[in-house]
Design a protein around this motif. Structure first.
Motif, PDB file in Angstrom:
ATOM      1  N   ILE A  43       0.844  -1.201   0.000  1.00  0.00           N
ATOM      2  CA  ILE A  43       0.000   0.000   0.000  1.00  0.00           C
ATOM      3  C   ILE A  43       0.877   1.248   0.000  1.00  0.00           C
ATOM      4  CG2 ILE A  43      -1.635   1.370   1.371  1.00  0.00           C
ATOM      5  CD1 ILE A  43      -2.826  -1.314   2.326  1.00  0.00           C
ATOM      6  N   SER A  44       1.890   1.241   0.836  1.00  0.00           N
ATOM      7  CA  SER A  44       2.794   2.377   0.935  1.00  0.00           C
ATOM      8  C   SER A  44       3.496   2.643  -0.392  1.00  0.00           C
ATOM      9  CB  SER A  44       3.820   2.117   2.041  1.00  0.00           C
ATOM     10  OG  SER A  44       4.710   3.186   2.157  1.00  0.00           O
ATOM     11  N   LEU A  45       3.978   1.597  -1.035  1.00  0.00           N
ATOM     12  CA  LEU A  45       4.671   1.763  -2.312  1.00  0.00           C
ATOM     13  C   LEU A  45       3.736   2.262  -3.402  1.00  0.00           C
ATOM     14  CD1 LEU A  45       7.052  -1.328  -2.246  1.00  0.00           C
ATOM     15  CD2 LEU A  45       7.692   1.090  -2.076  1.00  0.00           C
ATOM     16  N   GLU A  46       2.493   1.813  -3.377  1.00  0.00           N
ATOM     17  CA  GLU A  46       1.521   2.318  -4.347  1.00  0.00           C
ATOM     18  C   GLU A  46       1.338   3.823  -4.163  1.00  0.00           C
ATOM     19  OE1 GLU A  46      -2.580   0.791  -6.173  1.00  0.00           O
ATOM     20  OE2 GLU A  46      -2.747   1.247  -4.022  1.00  0.00           O
ATOM     21  N   ASN A  47       1.211   4.256  -2.925  1.00  0.00           N
ATOM     22  CA  ASN A  47       1.045   5.683  -2.637  1.00  0.00           C
ATOM     23  C   ASN A  47       2.307   6.475  -2.989  1.00  0.00           C
ATOM     24  OD1 ASN A  47      -1.593   5.375  -1.696  1.00  0.00           O
ATOM     25  ND2 ASN A  47      -0.902   4.959   0.382  1.00  0.00           N
ATOM     26  N   LEU A  48       3.459   5.961  -2.600  1.00  0.00           N
ATOM     27  CA  LEU A  48       4.711   6.678  -2.827  1.00  0.00           C
ATOM     28  C   LEU A  48       5.090   6.770  -4.306  1.00  0.00           C
ATOM     29  CD1 LEU A  48       6.740   5.236   0.168  1.00  0.00           C
ATOM     30  CD2 LEU A  48       6.015   7.621  -0.116  1.00  0.00           C
ATOM     31  N   THR A  49       4.648   5.790  -5.102  1.00  0.00           N
ATOM     32  CA  THR A  49       4.945   5.819  -6.541  1.00  0.00           C
ATOM     33  C   THR A  49       3.807   6.464  -7.323  1.00  0.00           C
ATOM     34  OG1 THR A  49       4.005   3.623  -6.984  1.00  0.00           O
ATOM     35  CG2 THR A  49       6.361   3.719  -6.396  1.00  0.00           C
ATOM     36  N   HIS A  50       2.841   7.012  -6.614  1.00  0.00           N
ATOM     37  CA  HIS A  50       1.692   7.681  -7.232  1.00  0.00           C
ATOM     38  C   HIS A  50       0.974   6.764  -8.216  1.00  0.00           C
ATOM     39  CE1 HIS A  50       3.074  11.324  -5.312  1.00  0.00           C
ATOM     40  NE2 HIS A  50       4.268  11.085  -5.817  1.00  0.00           N
ATOM     41  N   GLY A  51       0.891   5.480  -7.858  1.00  0.00           N
ATOM     42  CA  GLY A  51       0.166   4.509  -8.665  1.00  0.00           C
ATOM     43  C   GLY A  51       0.937   3.919  -9.830  1.00  0.00           C
ATOM     44  N   HIS A  52       2.190   4.312 -10.005  1.00  0.00           N
ATOM     45  CA  HIS A  52       2.994   3.700 -11.077  1.00  0.00           C
ATOM     46  C   HIS A  52       3.201   2.210 -10.809  1.00  0.00           C
ATOM     47  CE1 HIS A  52       3.962   7.895 -12.072  1.00  0.00           C
ATOM     48  NE2 HIS A  52       4.105   7.412 -13.294  1.00  0.00           N
ATOM     49  N   VAL A  53       3.300   1.869  -9.546  1.00  0.00           N
ATOM     50  CA  VAL A  53       3.361   0.473  -9.117  1.00  0.00           C
ATOM     51  C   VAL A  53       2.186   0.284  -8.162  1.00  0.00           C
ATOM     52  CG1 VAL A  53       4.705  -1.276  -7.903  1.00  0.00           C
ATOM     53  CG2 VAL A  53       5.866   0.407  -9.336  1.00  0.00           C
ATOM     54  N   THR A  54       1.333  -0.672  -8.472  1.00  0.00           N
ATOM     55  CA  THR A  54       0.134  -0.856  -7.662  1.00  0.00           C
ATOM     56  C   THR A  54       0.308  -1.994  -6.661  1.00  0.00           C
ATOM     57  OG1 THR A  54      -0.908  -2.433  -9.183  1.00  0.00           O
ATOM     58  CG2 THR A  54      -1.304  -0.072  -9.586  1.00  0.00           C
ATOM     59  N   LYS A  55      -0.523  -1.948  -5.646  1.00  0.00           N
ATOM     60  CA  LYS A  55      -0.509  -3.028  -4.648  1.00  0.00           C
ATOM     61  C   LYS A  55      -0.905  -4.347  -5.296  1.00  0.00           C
ATOM     62  CE  LYS A  55      -5.109  -1.819  -3.023  1.00  0.00           C
ATOM     63  NZ  LYS A  55      -5.847  -1.089  -2.023  1.00  0.00           N
TER      64      LYS A  55
END
Length: 68
Positions: A43-55
């Protein structure tokens, strides 16, 4: 996911790691498919990448595509 990771500079990778509370080395393993991100990290990575990488990309076994 790998393409996104590879597009980042070393400094950007380090910043992403620090912001997500993990190491650059661990994120490299995740983005290259050798490790799985935990549900909260996904979830954190999805937010930090602005959706470029999704959960869903990170953990399709936890987050079904139909769920947001």
């Amino acid at each position: 996911m790998k393409c996104y990771w590879d597009s980042l500079t070393a400094s950007e990778q380090e910043s992403l790691a620090m912001a997500s509370g993990t190491s650059r080395q661990y994120l490299r393993l995740i983005f290259n498919g050798y490790k799985k991100a935990g549900f909260q990290l996904a979830i954190s990575l999805e937010n930090l990448t602005h959706g470029h990488v999704t959960k869903q990309q990170l953990r399709p076994d936890i987050y079904a595509r139909s769920n947001s």
